[in-house]
Design a protein around this motif. Sequence first.
Motif, mmCIF file in Angstrom:
data_model
loop_
_atom_site.group_PDB
_atom_site.id
_atom_site.type_symbol
_atom_site.label_atom_id
_atom_site.label_comp_id
_atom_site.label_asym_id
_atom_site.label_seq_id
_atom_site.Cartn_x
_atom_site.Cartn_y
_atom_site.Cartn_z
ATOM 1 N N ALA A 128 -6.591 4.085 3.286
ATOM 2 C CA ALA A 128 -6.043 2.741 3.052
ATOM 3 C C ALA A 128 -6.468 2.218 1.680
ATOM 4 N N ALA A 129 -7.662 2.576 1.254
ATOM 5 C CA ALA A 129 -8.153 2.114 -0.052
ATOM 6 C C ALA A 129 -7.452 2.845 -1.193
ATOM 7 N N ILE A 130 -7.358 4.158 -1.109
ATOM 8 C CA ILE A 130 -6.788 4.899 -2.233
ATOM 9 C C ILE A 130 -5.292 4.654 -2.358
ATOM 10 N N GLY A 131 -4.665 4.242 -1.254
ATOM 11 C CA GLY A 131 -3.233 3.922 -1.294
ATOM 12 C C GLY A 131 -2.921 2.685 -2.114
ATOM 13 N N THR A 132 -3.939 1.891 -2.416
ATOM 14 C CA THR A 132 -3.711 0.683 -3.214
ATOM 15 C C THR A 132 -3.684 0.984 -4.711
ATOM 16 N N THR A 133 -4.021 2.206 -5.108
ATOM 17 C CA THR A 133 -4.050 2.546 -6.534
ATOM 18 C C THR A 133 -2.688 3.050 -6.992
ATOM 19 N N ASP A 134 -2.540 3.146 -8.317
ATOM 20 C CA ASP A 134 -1.304 3.745 -8.825
ATOM 21 C C ASP A 134 -1.567 5.125 -9.429
ATOM 22 N N ALA A 135 -2.648 5.739 -9.018
ATOM 23 C CA ALA A 135 -2.944 7.093 -9.485
ATOM 24 C C ALA A 135 -1.874 8.061 -8.975
ATOM 25 N N ALA A 136 -1.709 9.169 -9.716
ATOM 26 C CA ALA A 136 -0.657 10.131 -9.370
ATOM 27 C C ALA A 136 -1.133 11.083 -8.284
ATOM 28 N N PHE A 137 -0.713 10.857 -7.060
ATOM 29 C CA PHE A 137 -0.978 11.804 -5.962
ATOM 30 C C PHE A 137 -0.134 11.391 -4.763
ATOM 31 N N ASN A 197 0.848 -1.190 0.000
ATOM 32 C CA ASN A 197 0.000 0.000 0.000
ATOM 33 C C ASN A 197 0.883 1.240 0.000
ATOM 34 N N ARG A 198 0.521 2.238 -0.853
ATOM 35 C CA ARG A 198 1.298 3.480 -0.865
ATOM 36 C C ARG A 198 1.020 4.317 0.371
ATOM 37 N N ALA A 199 -0.102 4.046 1.002
ATOM 38 C CA ALA A 199 -0.405 4.696 2.271
ATOM 39 C C ALA A 199 0.216 3.836 3.359
ATOM 40 N N LYS A 200 1.408 4.206 3.777
ATOM 41 C CA LYS A 200 2.142 3.400 4.758
ATOM 42 C C LYS A 200 2.152 4.126 6.095
ATOM 43 N N ALA A 201 1.984 3.342 7.154
ATOM 44 C CA ALA A 201 2.004 3.916 8.495
ATOM 45 C C ALA A 201 3.415 4.359 8.855
ATOM 46 N N ASN A 202 3.523 5.219 9.851
ATOM 47 C CA ASN A 202 4.839 5.707 10.286
ATOM 48 C C ASN A 202 5.800 4.592 10.680
ATOM 49 N N PRO A 203 5.365 3.576 11.419
ATOM 50 C CA PRO A 203 6.315 2.499 11.750
ATOM 51 C C PRO A 203 6.842 1.774 10.510
ATOM 52 N N VAL A 204 6.015 1.661 9.476
ATOM 53 C CA VAL A 204 6.487 1.025 8.235
ATOM 54 C C VAL A 204 7.539 1.914 7.558
ATOM 55 N N LEU A 205 7.251 3.218 7.539
ATOM 56 C CA LEU A 205 8.209 4.148 6.932
ATOM 57 C C LEU A 205 9.558 4.074 7.665
ATOM 58 N N TRP A 206 9.502 3.985 8.967
ATOM 59 C CA TRP A 206 10.722 3.844 9.765
ATOM 60 C C TRP A 206 11.417 2.504 9.500
ATOM 61 N N SER A 207 10.670 1.433 9.616
ATOM 62 C CA SER A 207 11.274 0.094 9.589
ATOM 63 C C SER A 207 11.884 -0.222 8.227
#
Lengths: 387, 387
Positions: free
Chosen positions: B311-320, A45-55
Amino acid sequence: MSVTAAAGFRAAGVAAGVKSSGGPDVALVVNDGPLDAAAAVFTSNRAKANPVLWSQQAIAGGSARAVILNSGGANCFTGAFGFQTTHQTAERVAERLGIGAIDVQVCSTGLIGVGDEAFRAAVLHGVDLAADALAAGDEAGLAAAEAIMTTDSKPKQAVAAGDGFTVGGMAKGAGMLAPGLATMLVVLTTDAEADADVLDRALRAATRTTFDRLDSDGCMSTNDTVLLLASGAAGVRPDEAALTAAVTAVCDGLARQLHGDAEGATHDIAIEVRHAASEDDAVVVARSVARSNLFKAAIFGNDPNWGRVLAAIGTTDAAFDPYAVDVHFNGVRVCHAGEPDRPREEVDLAPRATSIVIDLFAGDESATVRTNDLTHDYVHENSAYAS
Amino acid sequence: MSVTAAAGFRAAGVAAGVKSSGGPDVALVVNDGPLDAAAAVFTSNRAKANPVLWSQQAIAGGSARAVILNSGGANCFTGAFGFQTTHQTAERVAERLGIGAIDVQVCSTGLIGVGDEAFRAAVLHGVDLAADALAAGDEAGLAAAEAIMTTDSKPKQAVAAGDGFTVGGMAKGAGMLAPGLATMLVVLTTDAEADADVLDRALRAATRTTFDRLDSDGCMSTNDTVLLLASGAAGVRPDEAALTAAVTAVCDGLARQLHGDAEGATHDIAIEVRHAASEDDAVVVARSVARSNLFKAAIFGNDPNWGRVLAAIGTTDAAFDPYAVDVHFNGVRVCHAGEPDRPREEVDLAPRATSIVIDLFAGDESATVRTNDLTHDYVHENSAYAS
């Protein structure tokens, strides 16, 4: 039988007040060496939590000495303050253990957006409590496994014995179980001697066919982390195939426990695709069924609705003829060559374990994706979780 | 106000015994000309029902004189017998109307796998009843709209007045509403003069921003069909933009009715993505949220759980940048720049109409995808449908 099964590891699980329930919520796993090789797989997921960004950064060098984990808050989308919390957590662990902060992996699970001053204070307090409680042995491993539970109904542990070495592990996860990785935190430990690149290959091979094929509800988490730490304390350097087999066995055991504990589920469904043109095709076809709410609701209703299977697989671009497939529900071939076959009355969907076999007649590859049914309790748990 | 609103069209809806309930189940729409231009959009599912396989071929020349529709069985995965049923149905209509079978579009809806001898006999009987009942006017249009209902709670009709011409339509669909097309049968009629290629472009433009952005449960049907027939009876040839606008207005009206009648739903959710780098990106991001069971269950629970949106939108490859977005629930900005903003208590999710706005700050494009919440009733209806 857990994260402390392999020699060279200590663990602890404590109640530090991160969870409002007062239950255990902070776990610590320490690798006492002599080695400190490590590998990890994180959420895609591109939305990563802070601990993931750290680890991710901390493990880039292929080593780790400790893992600190908390339930009760995901520390995700909590901004710079949240990242500082993760950093401070790693530093507190490092200080207590006499190692560097870079040697500390941090994992969090719970609600997104939770990570305020009170959260930070509780987690840091938990580091102190856990450092004081560190111990070898099954009891400490179990305490750690219990402290990372969220909506899990039970702790999840597994162990595999290799030739002169051991692999053990613990996991949490009961919802948001999806692709790439199920929403889960997993810590695997081994006393085998292995370099980081070998651990990395073994871990990726193992997760590819286990956690990556667990798709409970199609929702990918922001915090997924699977770690593998090697202490080398057994003094044995297994060949890569043997190590991979043991790691895979533990991952498979944990994945099955995650599968069996999915939120609100009444059926554990294994969707096996046979005779696909490629393994990727088999996974894509199986996953399309695992993602169909209509199929999943039908299984909840004990309805062998093969039409919903065909409607789902028809949405893929895998190589097969939709009018030539067979579909079996719990061993009964209800669809043959794209037409109705045995009567639905012959299918018994009462057991929790549910087998769907889809034969594509398009090649020699196969794969199994595990999912759960869509139930009233799933809706209830996930509409009430935050309140 | 329906499929008979435009001049040159007659319709009928009859009870022929296809449905075991005895309710209306066969509809017929006839274009009396003078033109017979037509266009269609079919499901993109590779698993296509027999009527779709027939209709795709029959309309290839850009004309159609009649549409026969049945509820009570999808005639999908019913093999060669099922295709013959469709063929015989078209021939019976042709015989009764004095046209060619190739001029007849066939649509079916109901359970996949249903299409045996009894089904065939009932549908053919329905053709005779419907041909006898054909009439112009609102009453006949309403009867047709009622005969195509399955789990729909009400008939769905819409009309738009152009400059000297009219576009009208009817639709059915309440579940399996998903990408490409929602599970639906839609018949649109116009008395405008238009060639088939113009109708085709107008129809594709209209469906792209209406039915294609309705994603009730992520499940794509095997039978989706949207037809547009032009009689030319108004004697007016509108420019393409005016025709497209009227067709789009009718499609939008029908899509909103489908949205509001989704199985078991308690919220009609509009997910608007703003400031995307492209319209495709906006749709992809909005659809990822529409497909999240966790998000949909949260809305059922009146829980403004913006973490599940991210969490849902983070799974896409859209540009943001996932850490730079704003999320609004019913007008309250609960997430700003990827961090918590207004308190959740300010959000009132009690109304059925639910607005989610996601601002990506990545460009100038926007799009809205419509979905529904995941409810106990959805699970109930879809676990019990076949029994």
